[in-house]
Write a protein that holds these residues in place. Structure first.
Motif, PDB file in Angstrom:
ATOM      1  N   LYS A 162       0.830  -1.212   0.000  1.00 55.02           N
ATOM      2  CA  LYS A 162       0.000   0.000   0.000  1.00 55.02           C
ATOM      3  C   LYS A 162       0.864   1.261   0.000  1.00 55.02           C
ATOM      4  O   LYS A 162       0.584   2.201  -0.749  1.00 55.02           O
ATOM      5  N   ARG A 163       1.906   1.280   0.800  1.00 59.56           N
ATOM      6  CA  ARG A 163       2.752   2.480   0.845  1.00 59.56           C
ATOM      7  C   ARG A 163       3.436   2.722  -0.498  1.00 59.56           C
ATOM      8  O   ARG A 163       3.500   3.854  -0.975  1.00 59.56           O
ATOM      9  N   VAL A 168       3.235   5.790  -5.885  1.00 56.81           N
ATOM     10  CA  VAL A 168       3.204   5.793  -7.346  1.00 56.81           C
ATOM     11  C   VAL A 168       1.928   6.447  -7.854  1.00 56.81           C
ATOM     12  O   VAL A 168       1.955   7.273  -8.783  1.00 56.81           O
ATOM     13  N   GLY A 169       0.783   6.086  -7.245  1.00 54.24           N
ATOM     14  CA  GLY A 169      -0.494   6.662  -7.675  1.00 54.24           C
ATOM     15  C   GLY A 169      -0.525   8.166  -7.544  1.00 54.24           C
ATOM     16  O   GLY A 169      -1.021   8.872  -8.433  1.00 54.24           O
ATOM     17  N   LYS A 170       0.018   8.691  -6.447  1.00 54.51           N
ATOM     18  CA  LYS A 170       0.042  10.142  -6.244  1.00 54.51           C
ATOM     19  C   LYS A 170       0.975  10.813  -7.240  1.00 54.51           C
ATOM     20  O   LYS A 170       0.646  11.874  -7.792  1.00 54.51           O
ATOM     21  N   LEU A 182      -7.765   0.765  -1.716  1.00 50.92           N
ATOM     22  CA  LEU A 182      -8.528  -0.408  -1.294  1.00 50.92           C
ATOM     23  C   LEU A 182      -7.952  -1.688  -1.884  1.00 50.92           C
ATOM     24  O   LEU A 182      -7.838  -2.711  -1.196  1.00 50.92           O
ATOM     25  N   ALA A 183      -7.583  -1.641  -3.163  1.00 52.67           N
ATOM     26  CA  ALA A 183      -7.001  -2.825  -3.794  1.00 52.67           C
ATOM     27  C   ALA A 183      -5.684  -3.211  -3.124  1.00 52.67           C
ATOM     28  O   ALA A 183      -5.395  -4.397  -2.932  1.00 52.67           O
ATOM     29  N   SER A 184      -4.877  -2.220  -2.750  1.00 54.59           N
ATOM     30  CA  SER A 184      -3.609  -2.498  -2.075  1.00 54.59           C
ATOM     31  C   SER A 184      -3.847  -3.142  -0.713  1.00 54.59           C
ATOM     32  O   SER A 184      -3.138  -4.079  -0.326  1.00 54.59           O
ATOM     33  N   MET A 185      -4.839  -2.636  -0.003  1.00 54.43           N
ATOM     34  CA  MET A 185      -5.145  -3.182   1.314  1.00 54.43           C
ATOM     35  C   MET A 185      -5.674  -4.610   1.235  1.00 54.43           C
ATOM     36  O   MET A 185      -5.435  -5.425   2.131  1.00 54.43           O
ATOM     37  N   LEU A 186      -6.379  -4.916   0.140  1.00 56.56           N
ATOM     38  CA  LEU A 186      -7.060  -6.209   0.025  1.00 56.56           C
ATOM     39  C   LEU A 186      -6.304  -7.230  -0.805  1.00 56.56           C
ATOM     40  O   LEU A 186      -6.730  -8.390  -0.883  1.00 56.56           O
TER      41      LEU A 186
END
Length: 371
Positions: A162-163, A168-170, A182-186
């Motif tokens: 997630k980190r 990367v997303g930002k 959410l996808a990273s967490m799951l």
């Protein structure tokens, strides 16, 4: 605090009239022409409502409001024109860029009624989005807390992913980071269906047999099937389903899935004992596996240690926001928390309970956020 309303017109006199007539009732801002309007939407937003003239030089109101919709999707858009042009009205509504269509000169009382309705619409959209975001995050947090109890190594992996992924997303300026978060967490939830001995071999860097690899490779589809019955989680389910696909196999792959793929593979290499530089050297040799822009950004993110300092901290002195830099094991070899786990209040409470029942080391190495 009043929600802001932006009026855009190419005639300064009309803008001055709106400001004088409505400033006591609303937080009124004005822009002379569409170019100034777009600049204000970007620099001074968010605006609850944007009211635009239809006939303006260089850019008509329909095009302008379409651009407003792209830049600020929640903003409610109102078209104002001196020409009762039904065809333009239909075009604007069909494109989804306009909430209301008024002719001018529009009486102030009619404008007030329209703005009041538009502001209610904006409040509805924003409150629904916040409710959805809070509900989804809360539900996902519950699932990941359960994962931390059942499989701390898989949970720690999802925290590390997630980190990386959110950095990367930002950096790539994804419009809606919620789906990636959410996808990273799951992304590791399906690991609850994978036998413990397989996960132990995987996370210790041992090579899996073909049968074990096949079992492990099923975990994204297991997660996707668990998410299938949750409303509004379709995109998250799709991201996770494709999180292991190589970019060359699916050039239309969602950007979030590309980010997860690179983040997961990088974490695999680092956990197998490779240093950061070597991990990226290996990834660069895998032709067609990754989106190059994602890989470049991920490498910058992985190289960043700024914002944290490493410290050995006594277990009783740990605080929320610290990140485990080493896995935490009890002295009788029970795996308590994985490397990369960010310490939350529930995690610290769980640790307190372990301290009462398990023999733990006096301290653990953590990353401490720099204030």
């Amino acid at each position: 605090m009043k929600d802001k309303v932006l009026f855009v017109d190419d005639e300064q006199q009309i803008l001055d009239t709106f400001r004088a007539s409505l400033r006591k009732r609303y937080a009124v801002d004005t822009a002379l022409g569409p170019e100034e309007g777009l600049e204000k939407v970007t620099s001074s937003g968010p605006y609850a409502v944007v009211v635009s003239d239809l006939k303006m030089p260089k850019m008509d109101g329909i095009t302008f409001l379409s651009k407003v919709q792209q830049a600020s999707p929640d903003t409610v858009r109102v078209m104002l024109t001196g020409h009762a042009d039904l065809e333009s009205a239909i075009e604007a509504v069909n494109k989804g860029s306009v909430f209301r269509f008024l002719t001018k000169p529009s009486p102030i009382d009619e404008m007030i009624r329209t703005l009041d309705v538009a502001l209610k619409q904006y409040a509805l959209v924003v409150s629904e989005k916040e409710l959805l975001r809070g509900t989804l995050r809360g539900s996902v947090k519950m699932l990941t807390d359960m994962l931390a109890l059942v499989n701390p190594e898989a949970f720690g992996r999802s925290e590390r992913i997630k980190r990386l992924a959110m950095f990367v997303g930002k950096e790539l300026r994804l419009k809606n980071l919620l789906y990636l978060e959410l996808a990273s967490m799951l992304c590791q939830v399906g690991c609850v269906m994978v036998p413990d001995n397989v996960l132990e071999k995987l996370f210790s860097g041992e090579e899996l047999t073909s049968e074990e690899q096949q079992i492990y490779d099923m975990h994204p589809s297991v997660t996707a099937s668990l998410l299938a019955n949750i409303p509004r989680m379709n995109r998250v389910s799709t991201i996770i389903t494709h999180q292991n696909e190589r970019f060359s196999e699916n050039p239309q792959q969602l950007m979030e899935a590309r980010i997860l793929k690179a983040s997961l593979d990088y974490d695999d290499l680092v956990q197998s004992g490779k240093d950061k530089h070597t991990a990226f050297e290996v990834m660069r040799t895998r032709e067609g596996w990754y989106d190059e822009g994602v890989l470049d950004t991920l490498e910058r993110g992985a190289a960043r240690d700024d914002g944290y300092i490493r410290r050995d901290i006594a277990l009783g002195k740990l605080e929320p926001g610290m990140i485990l830099d080493d896995a935490l094991w009890s002295k009788d070899e029970v795996h308590i928390m994985a490397k990369g786990t960010e310490l939350s209040r529930p995690a610290l409470l769980r640790l307190e309970n372990f301290m009462k029942t398990k023999r733990l080391p006096p301290s653990v190495r953590v990353l401490v956020p720099i204030d």
